[in-house]
Write a protein that holds these residues in place. Structure first.
Motif, short mmCIF file in Angstrom:
data_model
loop_
_atom_site.label_atom_id
_atom_site.label_comp_id
_atom_site.label_asym_id
_atom_site.label_seq_id
_atom_site.Cartn_x
_atom_site.Cartn_y
_atom_site.Cartn_z
N GLU A 5 0.81 -1.15 0.03
CA GLU A 5 -0.03 -0.01 0.03
C GLU A 5 0.83 1.35 0.06
OE1 GLU A 5 -2.89 0.24 -0.64
OE2 GLU A 5 -3.97 -1.53 0.17
N LYS A 7 -1.27 2.79 -5.06
CA LYS A 7 -2.12 3.50 -5.58
C LYS A 7 -3.28 4.07 -4.55
CE LYS A 7 -1.56 1.87 -10.52
NZ LYS A 7 -2.01 1.53 -11.55
N PRO A 8 -3.39 5.33 -4.32
CA PRO A 8 -4.35 5.78 -3.61
C PRO A 8 -5.74 5.49 -3.94
CG PRO A 8 -2.66 7.56 -3.82
CD PRO A 8 -2.42 6.48 -4.87
N GLY A 9 -6.61 4.97 -2.99
CA GLY A 9 -8.13 4.63 -3.76
C GLY A 9 -8.11 3.21 -4.08
N VAL A 10 -6.85 2.30 -4.05
CA VAL A 10 -6.91 0.96 -4.64
C VAL A 10 -6.28 0.14 -3.40
CG1 VAL A 10 -5.72 -0.43 -6.10
CG2 VAL A 10 -6.38 1.83 -6.84
N ASP A 27 -4.21 -2.21 -2.76
CA ASP A 27 -3.11 -2.75 -3.76
C ASP A 27 -2.65 -4.25 -3.21
OD1 ASP A 27 -2.12 -0.40 -5.36
OD2 ASP A 27 -2.56 0.49 -3.19
N ASP A 33 -5.82 1.08 1.03
CA ASP A 33 -4.76 2.06 1.88
C ASP A 33 -4.50 1.99 3.13
OD1 ASP A 33 -4.81 3.18 -0.92
OD2 ASP A 33 -5.90 4.81 -0.18
CA LIG Z 1 -3.56 1.78 -2.00
#
Ligand SMILES: [Ca+2]
Ligand SMILES: [Ca+2]
Ligand SMILES: [Ca+2]
Length: 406
Positions: free
Chosen positions: A112, A116-119, A121, A128
């Motif tokens: 994380e 990617k922010p909002g994903v 990961d 996040d």
């Molecule tokens: Ca993320």
């Protein structure tokens, strides 16, 4: 009759603080860098000299981290950070992870942190989640919220007592400074509405998250008085099942405000529960301490303890069984991450170190006046890490662990 979960919610509380033992608490936080000047506080150990002359944190140099010396915490320090740090999950009301003594001590979910922010990961179901998770508001932001923002942050204090950054010249140090990494799990809020109480379902989710993400010590400076079969099962999976895929040590607080029962998780008689018995300034079990079930019970300091309180650089003196619990968690992490023990499994560590060495120490709290504590309790310390080169004063005092050696 109220549903069990509703009764549980009303019983949840952080193990807060005794009021009468600490002399230097008043206005302490309002002073600039008060932690760097010697405080008249504990009478248990002389405030100077400290055991580790190379440690530069100002509270340690001022002799204010007597509680670190009391558990021989300096023996768990090393010249570099542990190769395989012990992740300690802090089950509390959140923490200010930008505090100057915490920000470099956090467990980090690398997928994380570099994702990617909002994903989500790493696909673990939490978007996040870099340093933990807020299970109250279902958010990656683990900082205190609501009314907690205008108070001393309990969770920040606990995190710092487990593993504040050492040798950064500021603030405090802790036994787990070099060996622990802090995972912040917010399981309780502090507003007076139903959603802010920790509920069994939420705690079970946090348990599952912590162990799946690698936490080996789960620190509970909180307790509750009713439970559910589902929550019992979640604890049993981690703390009692012999072939558990994710075994972890539960460090549980024993309350000291006159509660008739220890509450959960201390009340579970599971193989991987270690309970912190609060020890006050007189070297005795704190008055009002609830009787704990038999098992892996170790005394740890409760009174006159300096820790981080709020962002970005505030500290405070506090007392109570919450402190004992966090100090014990940090101590266990520091020992477990040390070279002689770093490769032990959870059950090996409990058997060889906690049961085999720590519980059997001759160093005990002063005898008490009521059962079952007439003979005191064994005191937690890192004396088993003593070598010819590295020693701590407390380990050579009468009744210390050293006397166990041939
Ligand atoms: Ca993320
Ligand atoms: Ca994730
Ligand atoms: Ca520090």
């Amino acid at each position: 009759m109220m549903p069990r979960s509703a009764r549980a919610a009303r019983g949840v509380g952080l193990c807060c603080f005794l009021a009468n033992l600490c002399l230097a608490q008043v206005h302490a936080e309002d002073q600039t860098e008060f932690q760097c000047r010697p405080q008249t506080c504990s009478t248990l150990l002389p405030s100077t000299p400290v055991d580790d002359a190379t440690t530069n944190d100002c509270a340690y140099r001022a002799g204010n981290l007597w509680w670190v010396d009391y558990v021989a915490g300096s023996l768990a320090w090393s010249d570099h950070r542990a190769d395989n740090p012990v992740i300690v999950a802090i089950f509390d009301d959140g923490a200010y992870i930008d505090h100057e003594d915490l920000r470099n001590q956090l467990w980090t979910n690398e997928a994380e942190a570099h994702g990617k922010p909002g994903v989500d990961d790493d696909g673990n179901g939490y978007v996040d989640d870099i340093h933990g998770w807020d299970f109250v508001d279902n958010s990656p932001d683990v900082s205190p919220k609501g009314e907690c923002r205008s108070r001393v942050s309990h969770g920040t204090m606990m995190a710092s007592l487990v593993g504040a950054e050492r040798n950064n010249g500021i603030g405090i140090a802790a036994a787990g400074s070099d060996g622990a990494r802090l995972m912040i799990l917010r399981i309780a809020g502090c507003n007076r509405n139903a959603n802010d109480y920790a509920d069994p379902k939420r705690i079970a989710q946090a348990l599952e998250y912590a162990t799946r993400m690698g936490a080996r010590i789960l620190s509970f400076s909180a307790h509750w008085n009713a439970t559910t079969p589902e929550l019992d099962q979640a604890f049993a999976e981690i703390a009692n099942r012999v072939d558990s895929p994710h075994p972890a040590i539960i460090v549980a607080s024993v309350p000291n405000k006159g509660e008739p029962e220890a509450g959960y998780p201390a009340a579970y008689q599971f193989r991987r529960i270690v309970r912190a018995i609060p020890i006050g300034n007189d070297d005795m079990i704190s008055p009002g301490t609830t009787v704990a079930p038999p098992g892996l019970n170790l005394g740890a300091p409760s009174a006159c303890v300096i820790g981080a309180s709020s962002s970005p650089s505030r500290y405070r003196l506090e007392q109570g069984s919450s402190n004992s619990t966090a100090i014990l968690s940090g101590l266990l992490a520091g020992i477990w991450a040390s070279p002689p023990y770093a490769k032990l499994t959870t059950d090996e560590f409990l058997a060889r170190v906690v049961q085999g060495r720590m519980v059997g120490t001759l160093r005990r709290s002063k005898p008490g006046s009521r059962t079952p504590y007439l003979d005191g309790v064994p005191l937690a310390d890192a004396c088993l890490l003593e070598t010819e080169r590295r020693k701590a004063r407390i380990c050579s005092q009468p009744g210390s662990q050293r006397e166990l050696r041939p």
